[in-house]
Scaffold this active site. Sequence first.
Site, mmCIF file in Angstrom:
data_model
loop_
_atom_site.group_PDB
_atom_site.id
_atom_site.type_symbol
_atom_site.label_atom_id
_atom_site.label_comp_id
_atom_site.label_asym_id
_atom_site.label_seq_id
_atom_site.Cartn_x
_atom_site.Cartn_y
_atom_site.Cartn_z
ATOM 1 N N CYS A 164 0.808 -1.219 0.000
ATOM 2 C CA CYS A 164 0.000 0.000 0.000
ATOM 3 C C CYS A 164 0.844 1.274 0.000
ATOM 4 O O CYS A 164 0.285 2.376 0.003
ATOM 5 C CB CYS A 164 -0.957 -0.009 1.183
ATOM 6 N N HIS A 304 -2.013 8.217 6.157
ATOM 7 C CA HIS A 304 -2.350 6.934 5.532
ATOM 8 C C HIS A 304 -3.761 6.545 5.963
ATOM 9 O O HIS A 304 -4.550 6.090 5.138
ATOM 10 C CB HIS A 304 -1.324 5.880 5.944
ATOM 11 N N GLU A 315 -0.064 5.149 13.531
ATOM 12 C CA GLU A 315 0.244 6.376 12.796
ATOM 13 C C GLU A 315 -0.044 7.602 13.643
ATOM 14 O O GLU A 315 0.735 8.567 13.653
ATOM 15 C CB GLU A 315 -0.565 6.437 11.500
ATOM 16 N N LYS A 333 -9.403 8.464 2.824
ATOM 17 C CA LYS A 333 -9.946 7.119 2.639
ATOM 18 C C LYS A 333 -11.384 6.989 3.144
ATOM 19 O O LYS A 333 -12.063 6.021 2.807
ATOM 20 C CB LYS A 333 -9.036 6.087 3.304
ATOM 21 N N HIS A 338 -9.749 2.383 0.360
ATOM 22 C CA HIS A 338 -8.306 2.107 0.304
ATOM 23 C C HIS A 338 -7.976 1.411 -1.011
ATOM 24 O O HIS A 338 -8.312 0.244 -1.219
ATOM 25 C CB HIS A 338 -7.906 1.228 1.484
ATOM 26 N N PHE A 397 1.876 -3.526 3.871
ATOM 27 C CA PHE A 397 2.240 -4.845 4.368
ATOM 28 C C PHE A 397 3.718 -5.102 4.060
ATOM 29 O O PHE A 397 4.253 -4.629 3.052
ATOM 30 C CB PHE A 397 1.391 -5.922 3.693
#
Length: 409
Positions: A164, A304, A315, A333, A338, A397
């Site tokens: 991502c 993010h 985060e 998002k 996402h 990831f």
Amino acid sequence: MMRGPFHAAITGIGLVTSAGLTTDETWASVLEGRPTASPDPALAGLPVELSCRASEFDGDAALGRRTAWRLDRCTQMAIAAGRAAVVDAGLDPDDWHGPRVGTILGTAFGGIGTWEREHRKLLELGASRISPLTVPMSLTNMMAGRLATDLKARGPSFVTSSACASGATAVGTARELLRSGACDIVLAGGSESSLVHSVVAAFAKAGALSQYKDDPSKASRPFDIERDGFVIAEASAVLVLERPEHARARGARTYAYVSGYGASADAGHETRPDPEGQGAERAVRAALEDADLSPADVTHVNAHGTSTPLNDMAEGRMIRRVLGGHPVTSSVKGVTGHSLGAAGAVEAAITALSLKHQTVPMTAGLTHQDPAVDLDIVAAASRPVAMEAALSNSFGFGGQNAVLVLTRP
């Protein structure tokens, strides 16, 4: 010998998202906080049936049927966004010097839609029914290769894949090509169209997707106390990046500069972020150092902000620790969902538009902010903010982190 920061000029933006098929449409939806999550008929019967699909995108209409039928949907979207970005930048591929133009795109899954479809044919109908175009349509690198072909860009062309963080990695890598002098122009961004059964079922089994079914518009809710997972999306974003002197010489409009880039690895769990965001912190600090800025210079963070319990907490802690409580933070998002490997590019584009318009978009879906995330997060309505520098965070990831610093021209 000290060197000053290198500013890559963003002179064109092309967006194809669930929030709109153009940059203007997507920006308007993000500003108004219009969530796009909805039940997806193509996912019927799966444990999670929600997605943020760019349902209005028609590859045949956008590219012509003769071109579109040879391309996976993610490549179709990349070419549509790339063409739009080039037009927006006031460039003409017939006039530019192709060997000095690069194409760097990010993706997580590439042409998995084609692969799943053809694999189903193999199992149900036999090997003779597989399309001879299966491999070129499915290969991850093909979105960059086909965009280069479409736009006569004969410079470096490849795909970055850092889950991502892929789109942000592509933009940061493109900036390095400009800084090195290898290119004058780079088309940089990301594309993802992986709304297929195998991917969605796997994310659902892993517990990564939102299970909120009562009201799809509230399923993606970054930093909300009741967040329970992300809503999977498809999107494409392409930015035209130029060496600043190249942009100035042709009198180009500049949305923003990409002035810093930092990357790091958590080197920990394959899917969970470091609870304290230590790897993300290293990427933020590296990006700020690259831009020759301090934490106090950052006015806005495009987070993010996936709407997952672990990511948003990690985060949030990291932003507070490194930047303090002053940056105005948001996540798009809540509107777009996402889009995995495309997300970093979409959000870099939105950050550039935020700087241009001096406005921070609202975080759709955020009703009750998690009290453990002690940040100034924009909710309820977008907010005018005077800003000179902003961060765009992307984490993936594998513990792969990519952070961009964008500045006002």
